[in-house]
Design a protein around this motif. Structure first.
Motif, PDB file in Angstrom:
ATOM      1  N   ILE A  64       0.840  -1.202   0.000  1.00 46.84           N
ATOM      2  CA  ILE A  64       0.000   0.000   0.000  1.00 46.84           C
ATOM      3  C   ILE A  64       0.877   1.254   0.000  1.00 46.84           C
ATOM      4  N   ALA A  67       2.440   1.735  -3.240  1.00 45.28           N
ATOM      5  CA  ALA A  67       1.475   2.202  -4.239  1.00 45.28           C
ATOM      6  C   ALA A  67       1.329   3.723  -4.190  1.00 45.28           C
ATOM      7  N   GLN A  71       2.571   5.749  -7.718  1.00 39.33           N
ATOM      8  CA  GLN A  71       1.405   6.179  -8.475  1.00 39.33           C
ATOM      9  C   GLN A  71       1.832   6.675  -9.847  1.00 39.33           C
ATOM     10  N   PRO A  79      -6.557   0.522  -9.084  1.00 31.72           N
ATOM     11  CA  PRO A  79      -6.513   1.047  -7.718  1.00 31.72           C
ATOM     12  C   PRO A  79      -7.095   0.118  -6.654  1.00 31.72           C
ATOM     13  N   VAL A 116      -5.982  -0.427   6.375  1.00 29.21           N
ATOM     14  CA  VAL A 116      -6.496   0.915   6.093  1.00 29.21           C
ATOM     15  C   VAL A 116      -6.019   1.885   7.181  1.00 29.21           C
ATOM     16  N   TYR A 117      -6.177   1.473   8.426  1.00 31.43           N
ATOM     17  CA  TYR A 117      -5.877   2.362   9.559  1.00 31.43           C
ATOM     18  C   TYR A 117      -4.419   2.810   9.559  1.00 31.43           C
ATOM     19  N   LEU A 120      -2.414   2.720   4.986  1.00 26.81           N
ATOM     20  CA  LEU A 120      -3.123   3.586   4.045  1.00 26.81           C
ATOM     21  C   LEU A 120      -3.176   5.025   4.552  1.00 26.81           C
ATOM     22  N   LEU A 121      -3.465   5.228   5.818  1.00 24.66           N
ATOM     23  CA  LEU A 121      -3.478   6.595   6.335  1.00 24.66           C
ATOM     24  C   LEU A 121      -2.062   7.183   6.357  1.00 24.66           C
ATOM     25  N   TYR A 124      -0.485   8.891   2.978  1.00 25.13           N
ATOM     26  CA  TYR A 124      -0.684  10.290   2.590  1.00 25.13           C
ATOM     27  C   TYR A 124       0.539  11.136   2.913  1.00 25.13           C
ATOM     28  N   TYR A 127       2.528  11.579  -0.164  1.00 26.33           N
ATOM     29  CA  TYR A 127       2.034  12.698  -0.984  1.00 26.33           C
ATOM     30  C   TYR A 127       2.537  14.028  -0.419  1.00 26.33           C
ATOM     31  N   PHE A 253      -4.438  10.399  11.554  1.00 27.34           N
ATOM     32  CA  PHE A 253      -5.640  11.080  11.061  1.00 27.34           C
ATOM     33  C   PHE A 253      -5.304  12.443  10.442  1.00 27.34           C
ATOM     34  N   PRO A 256      -3.792  12.586   6.234  1.00 23.49           N
ATOM     35  CA  PRO A 256      -4.718  12.694   5.105  1.00 23.49           C
ATOM     36  C   PRO A 256      -5.540  13.988   5.124  1.00 23.49           C
ATOM     37  N   VAL A 257      -5.956  14.405   6.318  1.00 24.50           N
ATOM     38  CA  VAL A 257      -6.788  15.614   6.391  1.00 24.50           C
ATOM     39  C   VAL A 257      -5.978  16.840   5.970  1.00 24.50           C
ATOM     40  N   TYR A 259      -3.535  16.839   3.921  1.00 23.83           N
ATOM     41  CA  TYR A 259      -3.377  16.740   2.458  1.00 23.83           C
ATOM     42  C   TYR A 259      -4.641  17.215   1.731  1.00 23.83           C
ATOM     43  N   TRP A 260      -5.811  16.704   2.185  1.00 24.52           N
ATOM     44  CA  TRP A 260      -7.056  17.076   1.494  1.00 24.52           C
ATOM     45  C   TRP A 260      -7.360  18.567   1.636  1.00 24.52           C
TER      46      TRP A 260
ATOM     47  N   GLN B  71     -14.058   5.352 -13.618  1.00 28.61           N
ATOM     48  CA  GLN B  71     -12.604   5.373 -13.701  1.00 28.61           C
ATOM     49  C   GLN B  71     -12.157   6.243 -14.869  1.00 28.61           C
ATOM     50  N   PRO B  79      -7.125   7.172  -5.779  1.00 27.75           N
ATOM     51  CA  PRO B  79      -7.701   5.830  -5.611  1.00 27.75           C
ATOM     52  C   PRO B  79      -7.996   5.445  -4.169  1.00 27.75           C
ATOM     53  N   PHE B  80      -7.101   5.791  -3.248  1.00 29.70           N
ATOM     54  CA  PHE B  80      -7.267   5.307  -1.882  1.00 29.70           C
ATOM     55  C   PHE B  80      -8.136   6.221  -1.033  1.00 29.70           C
ATOM     56  N   PHE B  83     -11.246   4.841   0.777  1.00 34.08           N
ATOM     57  CA  PHE B  83     -11.034   4.001   1.959  1.00 34.08           C
ATOM     58  C   PHE B  83     -10.517   4.797   3.147  1.00 34.08           C
ATOM     59  N   ALA B  84      -9.665   5.795   2.871  1.00 29.13           N
ATOM     60  CA  ALA B  84      -9.183   6.631   3.975  1.00 29.13           C
ATOM     61  C   ALA B  84     -10.363   7.385   4.596  1.00 29.13           C
ATOM     62  N   PHE B  87     -12.635   4.951   6.556  1.00 22.41           N
ATOM     63  CA  PHE B  87     -12.139   4.574   7.876  1.00 22.41           C
ATOM     64  C   PHE B  87     -12.266   5.720   8.867  1.00 22.41           C
ATOM     65  N   ILE B  88     -11.856   6.920   8.464  1.00 25.98           N
ATOM     66  CA  ILE B  88     -11.884   8.062   9.397  1.00 25.98           C
ATOM     67  C   ILE B  88     -13.323   8.347   9.825  1.00 25.98           C
ATOM     68  N   VAL B 112     -16.050  -1.474   7.499  1.00 24.00           N
ATOM     69  CA  VAL B 112     -14.992  -1.244   6.511  1.00 24.00           C
ATOM     70  C   VAL B 112     -14.812  -2.494   5.644  1.00 24.00           C
ATOM     71  N   TYR B 127     -16.216  -3.864 -14.713  1.00 18.89           N
ATOM     72  CA  TYR B 127     -15.126  -4.052 -15.677  1.00 18.89           C
ATOM     73  C   TYR B 127     -15.480  -5.152 -16.677  1.00 18.89           C
TER      74      TYR B 127
END
Lengths: 269, 269
Positions: A64, A67, A71, A79, A116-117, A120-121, A124, A127, A253, A256-257, A259-260, B71, B79-80, B83-84, B87-88, B112, B127
């Motif tokens: 993950i 990935a 990217q 994805p 995910v927790y 994946l978090l 970010y 990024y 937490f 990602p926040v 980043y967004w 897509q 992509p992720f 899921f992020a 979860f949050i 989740v 797909y």
């Protein structure tokens, strides 16, 4: 214990600071993978997840994070492929690992959700690092300032508990302190440590406030998991500081926040 | 009950067949979203998930299926991100929904993971549908032939149980029947129903065998979840047939695997 605690802080913090600011982005990727592996290991140990599921989860966690780094295409996977494969493999392993259906969903869901927790978090932060190391310093600096001011505000002022069932030491004053700490951290970082960062002070303060608020949630969620699992610290790798997850909870937490919101504010793309 | 069972099959099957083969791809997307919503609802009900978590999971499921359809970019989300955010939001909802940490991981992880198990695995059928409706007929035809031959082979031949703790009626002969059924289904489909499909018979048989094998796993995993949750049928919306998940279980696993193997065999891109 307090001395040990301070010693670790005085050695680990500058070390991490120089590692992140002086070394190329590839080193940060390596650090993040190591952190993800260790934090997942802690989480699975907390919940006593069986070895085969544990290690499969950890390996997927590495994929993950990779990935995020590779990217848009990792081995031309789509994805969602990683999660589809993760679920199918975890469910199949669990099916043949224990010959009893009892708590099978918990076994499978724990590993899928931990991926995910944690990785994946965490991803970010790749990024963010790609936008410059200043973003990582900003993230952790604000989280640390939030935590610290929350701690002292919670101790000095206020009696009203924030969420006693999960974190008996946290007060409403501490939560206000966390938000104020995020803002103060943003100002100090922007004017002293990372003045060169392309971030107007006003927007920096907004980001700091949001980080301060999100840090509380990240913190409470991790406390909830610890109490659910029946442990006090996520582990004891930092004597006096608790485990890695205890250190990461807010940043998981907030990453990602940050980043967004930064994309939303037009600060990064 | 047997009559009701047959009646439903004789009405529902041709209806579904014409819906899938005669209507444009957008109708299939709509059908898949409806199936995903209903199957998730069933799953959450089985595990007695609280309403707010249940509906949040269902809404995210719709976004996941839409993401397969739209897509590469859904509202320019990475992509992720889904899921992020999932979860949050789930962790935050759970934090404030019940004021007790107990089984918080199970509550969060169930929702989740259900989003991965149902909408995400279903999404691969988008797909497949994009390659032509024949792929959907091929998938469900082979799964159905596997299930049927498994049932009759298991009943007629063999005594040796396959996995008694989870599915006391399944035998090893049934598993062999499932694989043979997948192959036989592929041959019949390719020569009678979807002869125009760009799929050489030899590769079709390979796909049929793989679908037959994967269907067993998908079937056992769903049985494991039902026993874990303590129910016999996932619901009773099809009298005599059980619930929607009981019908979908094989195709949930076979869909993504068919897609991946077909790419690997150079049949689709």
């Amino acid at each position: 214990m307090h001395l040990k605690r301070l010693l670790i802080a005085f050695i680990a913090l500058p070390l991490a600071y120089f590692y992140i600011t002086k070394l190329p982005a590839g080193y940060f990727l390596f650090l993040l993978i190591a952190v993800s592996v260790a934090a997942q290991y802690e989480f699975y140990s907390m919940y006593k997840v069986k070895a085969l599921l544990k290690y499969t989860g950890i390996v997927f966690g590495v994929f993950i994070i990779l990935a995020f780094s590779l990217q848009p295409s990792l081995l031309s996977l789509k994805p969602f492929d990683l999660f589809a494969v993760l679920f199918i493999i975890m469910a199949s392993i669990r099916l043949f690992l224990k010959r009893s259906p009892e708590s099978s969903l918990l076994d499978i869901a724990t590993t899928v959700t931990a991926v995910v927790y944690i990785p994946l978090l965490l991803g970010y932060q790749i990024y963010l690092r790609n936008q410059g190391y200043e973003w990582i310093i900003f993230l952790y600096g604000c989280v640390w300032a939030s935590d610290s001011l929350a701690y002292y505000a919670g101790k000095g002022l206020g009696r009203k508990k924030l969420y006693e069932e999960i974190s008996p030491n946290k007060t409403v004053a501490g939560a206000v302190g966390s938000i104020a700490g995020g803002a103060a951290g943003a100002v100090i970082l922007k004017t002293v440590f990372i003045a060169s960062m392309a971030l107007p002070l006003s927007k920096g303060i907004i980001l700091g406030i949001i980080i301060g608020a999100v840090t509380i949630i990240g913190d409470l969620v991790e406390s909830m998991f610890k109490r659910d699992a029946g442990v006090k610290d996520s582990s004891n790798i930092f004597p006096g500081h608790g485990g890695l997850l205890d250190k990461l909870d807010g940043a998981l937490f907030a990453g990602p926040v940050l980043y967004w919101v930064s994309i939303f504010l037009g600060l990064i793309q």
